[in-house]
Design an enzyme around this catalytic site. Structure first.
Site, PDB file in Angstrom:
ATOM      1  N   HIS A 189      -5.400  -6.309  -5.649  1.00  0.00           N
ATOM      2  CA  HIS A 189      -5.695  -4.867  -5.312  1.00  0.00           C
ATOM      3  C   HIS A 189      -4.874  -4.729  -6.450  1.00  0.00           C
ATOM      4  CE1 HIS A 189      -2.078  -5.116  -3.159  1.00  0.00           C
ATOM      5  NE2 HIS A 189      -2.939  -5.168  -2.213  1.00  0.00           N
ATOM      6  N   ASP A 198      -3.753  -1.819  -7.229  1.00  0.00           N
ATOM      7  CA  ASP A 198      -2.546  -0.809  -6.442  1.00  0.00           C
ATOM      8  C   ASP A 198      -1.532  -1.385  -6.612  1.00  0.00           C
ATOM      9  OD1 ASP A 198      -4.165  -1.343  -3.948  1.00  0.00           O
ATOM     10  OD2 ASP A 198      -3.285   0.294  -3.578  1.00  0.00           O
ATOM     11  N   ASP A 204       2.535  -8.523  -5.338  1.00  0.00           N
ATOM     12  CA  ASP A 204       1.066  -7.737  -4.741  1.00  0.00           C
ATOM     13  C   ASP A 204       1.196  -6.731  -5.413  1.00  0.00           C
ATOM     14  OD1 ASP A 204       0.334  -6.824  -2.797  1.00  0.00           O
ATOM     15  OD2 ASP A 204       2.508  -6.525  -0.953  1.00  0.00           O
ATOM     16  N   GLU A 261      -5.246  -0.045  -1.864  1.00  0.00           N
ATOM     17  CA  GLU A 261      -5.082  -1.016  -0.137  1.00  0.00           C
ATOM     18  C   GLU A 261      -3.381  -0.358  -0.153  1.00  0.00           C
ATOM     19  OE1 GLU A 261      -2.927  -4.211   2.158  1.00  0.00           O
ATOM     20  OE2 GLU A 261      -2.385  -3.415  -0.181  1.00  0.00           O
ATOM     21  N   GLU A 262      -2.835  -0.219  -0.577  1.00  0.00           N
ATOM     22  CA  GLU A 262      -0.827   0.167  -0.511  1.00  0.00           C
ATOM     23  C   GLU A 262      -1.144   1.863   0.377  1.00  0.00           C
ATOM     24  OE1 GLU A 262       0.712  -2.245   0.196  1.00  0.00           O
ATOM     25  OE2 GLU A 262       0.622  -3.312  -1.795  1.00  0.00           O
ATOM     26  N   HIS A 273       6.980  -5.388  -1.194  1.00  0.00           N
ATOM     27  CA  HIS A 273       6.874  -3.553  -1.258  1.00  0.00           C
ATOM     28  C   HIS A 273       8.786  -3.664  -0.911  1.00  0.00           C
ATOM     29  CE1 HIS A 273       3.788  -3.518   0.888  1.00  0.00           C
ATOM     30  NE2 HIS A 273       3.108  -3.994   0.433  1.00  0.00           N
TER      31      HIS A 273
END
Length: 468
Positions: free
Chosen positions: A106, A108, A139, A173-174, A439
Site C-alpha cells: 500500500h 498510503d 510501512d 490500507e491505513e 506508525h
C-alpha cells in the site's frame, strides 16, 4: 505443479543477485521520492497527495515494461456512499503453464503526528547510519519498492517472462481498506493468482528473515460516555453529580485485570506455539522505561500473538491548557482491540460492547459509532509457494533460515483475499524489523533488510518463471 530439472539455476540466481545489487541505489532513490509525498489517506488530510502517490507508483510499474496494463482505479466503499482512495492495478498474463503471482502493498501512510516528536522532518527521507527515516519509509512504501525492484531485476535477467504477474498497490490500507472488497470484485480476473505476496509485515530482526503466519484481528470503535445534559461548575455540584470523565475513567478501568490482561468475558485466546523471547528483548524493542512493569500473563509472545489486547488510542476532552473548573457532560474515546486468531471480530465487538454496557457506572449513557472490524488470520504453510519463499528468503539472507512468526498487529484484508481467491497461497513478507517503529515518530527502514527483501522476492519470481 512439479519442479523441472534446472541446470542453469546457479547462473540464474547469480544474475538475479547482480541485478538487485546494480538496481539498489535507484530503489533507494525512488523510495525517497515516494516518502516525500505525504500520502495520508485519513479524511482530514488532502486526498491530492494520495492521488499523486498513486500516479508515481503507476509510473514506476510502467517503466518496468513488463505489464500489458497499468491503471489507477477507485472502487466504492462498502456502503457505496463514496469512492475509496486511488489504487494501482497492473497485470501480465501467465504463459506456458506458469503460475501467476499477485504482489500487494500500500502506498498510503499514517499521519505523521507532531513534528517536534521527529528527529528529522517526517516527509524528508533522511539516512542516519544504515537506516532511512521518514513516514512510510518502512510501512509500506518500502513494500511498494521491494515489488518494483524485484520486478526490475526479473526484467533484467529473464527475457519476456512467462510467469504471470499482477500488482495491487492499495491507497487506503491505513484507513481501514474500506473499498478493498469492492476493488477485488471489480478486478477479479486481473487479480486472480496462484500465490499472493503481501509485503506489509516484518522480520524477526535485521539478521533473520521471517514469514508471518499468524495475525490478530482488529476491532476499533468510538465510545461516547454521557452523564449530564449540560456542563456545570465543578465547585457547585462536584461531589454529588457524576461527570462524564469520572464515569469514563471508572468504566474504562473495568476492561483490564490488575496485571493488565484483558478482563472482558467472551474474548478468546489461541493455542499457538511460540518461540522463546526474553523480557529484556521486549523491553528494549518496545522502549519500556526503567521501573515500568510489563503486563499480561503467559509467554511473552503468546500475549502479543495469541491473546486479545485492548488499548484506548484517543480521548476527546478539554486539554490541560483549556481545563476549566467544569463537570464535563460527555467525553468520547477511541478504543482499539486486537482479537486472537480463531475468534471473529464481530463476536469480539459484541463481547466488548456488552461488557461496557454492563459496567457503565452511575447509569452513564453509552453510544457506539465508527465501528471497524478486521478478521484474524492463520496462514496455511503446507503449500509449494511457502516452500519456495522460504528457500528464497534463506538464500537472500546468506543461509539464515526464516522464522515463522506471528504479529500482534492486524492485516484484516488478508481474510478478504482468501475469501475471494480461496485457492491462492498467501505469503506475508515485509521489510520491517523491531526498530522500524511503524506508525510512530521516527519510523525507519534498515537498508540491509530492504536489499535482502528485494533479492528474496526477485529470486522467488525468477524461479517461478521456470516452474510448471
Amino acid at each position: 505443479m512439479t519442479e523441472p530439472h534446472d541446470p542453469s539455476a546457479p547462473d540464474r540466481d547469480a544474475a538475479v543477485r547482480a541485478a538487485v545489487d546494480a538496481g539498489f541505489p535507484s530503489a533507494v532513490a525512488d523510495l525517497g521520492a515516494l516518502v516525500r509525498i505525504p500520502s495520508v489517506s485519513w479524511p482530514a488530510f488532502d486526498p491530492a497527495h494520495v492521488a499523486e502517490s498513486a500516479e508515481r507508483v503507476a509510473d514506476l510499474l510502467r517503466a518496468t515494461e513488463l505489464f500489458d496494463l497499468v491503471e489507477i482505479h477507485r472502487a466504492p466503499v462498502e456502503d457505496g456512499s463514496e469512492l475509496g482512495q486511488p489504487a494501482v492495478l497492473a497485470h501480465r498474463p501467465a504463459r506456458d503453464g506458469r503460475p501467476t503471482v499477485l504482489l500487494y502493498a500500500h502506498h498510503d501512510v499514517q499521519p505523521p503526528g507532531r513534528d517536534e516528536d521527529w528527529e528529522t522532518p517526517p516527509f524528508e527521507p533522511t539516512q542516519r547510519g544504515d537506516r532511512l527515516h521518514g513516514r512510510g519509509a518502512a510501512d509500506d512504501k518500502a513494500g511498494v519498492m521491494t515489488h518494483v525492484a524485484a520486478l526490475r531485476a526479473l526484467a533484467d535477467v529473464v527475457d519476456d517472462p512467462a510467469v504471470g504477474l499482477s500488482v495491487f498497490i492499495e491507497g487506503e490500507e491505513e484507513w481501514a481498506s474500506r473499498s478493498f472488497g469492492n476493488f477485488l470484485r471489480e478486478h477479479r480476473d486481473a487479480l486472480a493468482a496462484d500465490a499472493i505476496i503481501v509485503a506489509d509485515s516484518g522480520n524477526w530482526d535485521v539478521s533473520t528473515p521471517a514469514l508471518t503466519v499468524a495475525l490478530r484481528g482488529a476491532v476499533a470503535f468510538n465510545l461516547r460516555i454521557e452523564t449530564l445534559a449540560h456542563a456545570s461548575h465543578s465547585g457547585m455540584f462536584g461531589g454529588a453529580v457524576p461527570d462524564a470523565m469520572l464515569a469514563g475513567i471508572r468504566l474504562l478501568d473495568t476492561l483490564w485485570a490488575a496485571d493488565g490482561s484483558v478482563a472482558v468475558v467472551g474474548l478468546e485466546s489461541a493455542a499457538l506455539e511460540v518461540p522463546a523471547y526474553d523480557e529484556a528483548t521486549l523491553r528494549g524493542e518496545a522502549g519500556v522505561l526503567d521501573g515500568v512493569q510489563t503486563i499480561g500473563r503467559g509467554d511473552l509472545l503468546s500475549r502479543i500473538w495469541a491473546q486479545p489486547a485492548i488499548t484506548v488510542t484517543g480521548i476527546d476532552a478539554p486539554d490541560v491548557a483549556n481545563a476549566s473548573n467544569t463537570l464535563l457532560p460527555s467525553i468520547r474515546v477511541r478504543i482499539s482491540a486486537r482479537v486472537a486468531p480463531g475468534q471473529s471480530a464481530a463476536d469480539a465487538f459484541a463481547a466488548i460492547s456488552a461488557h461496557l454496557e454492563a459496567n457503565a457506572p452511575f447509569g452513564a449513557k453509552l453510544t457506539f459509532d465508527s465501528v471497524d472490524l478486521g478478521e484474524a488470520f492463520l496462514v496455511d504453510t503446507s503449500g509449494w509457494a511457502v516452500a519456495e519463499m522460504r528457500g528464497a528468503l534463506e538464500d537472500a539472507w546468506d543461509g539464515t533460515e526464516p522464522v515463522d512468526m506471528g504479529v500482534g498487529g492486524s492485516i484484516p484484508f488478508i481474510a478478504e483475499l482468501v475469501s475471494e481467491f480461496p485457492g491462492a497461497q498467501i505469503l506475508v513478507t515485509g521489510v520491517e524489523d523491531p526498530d522500524s517503529r511503524a506508525h510512530s515518530p521516527n519510523e525507519s527502514l534498515h537498508l540491509g533488510v530492504f536489499k535482502r527483501a528485494q533479492l528474496a522476492e526477485a529470486l522467488f519470481l525468477a524461479r517461478l518463471d521456470e516452474r510448471r
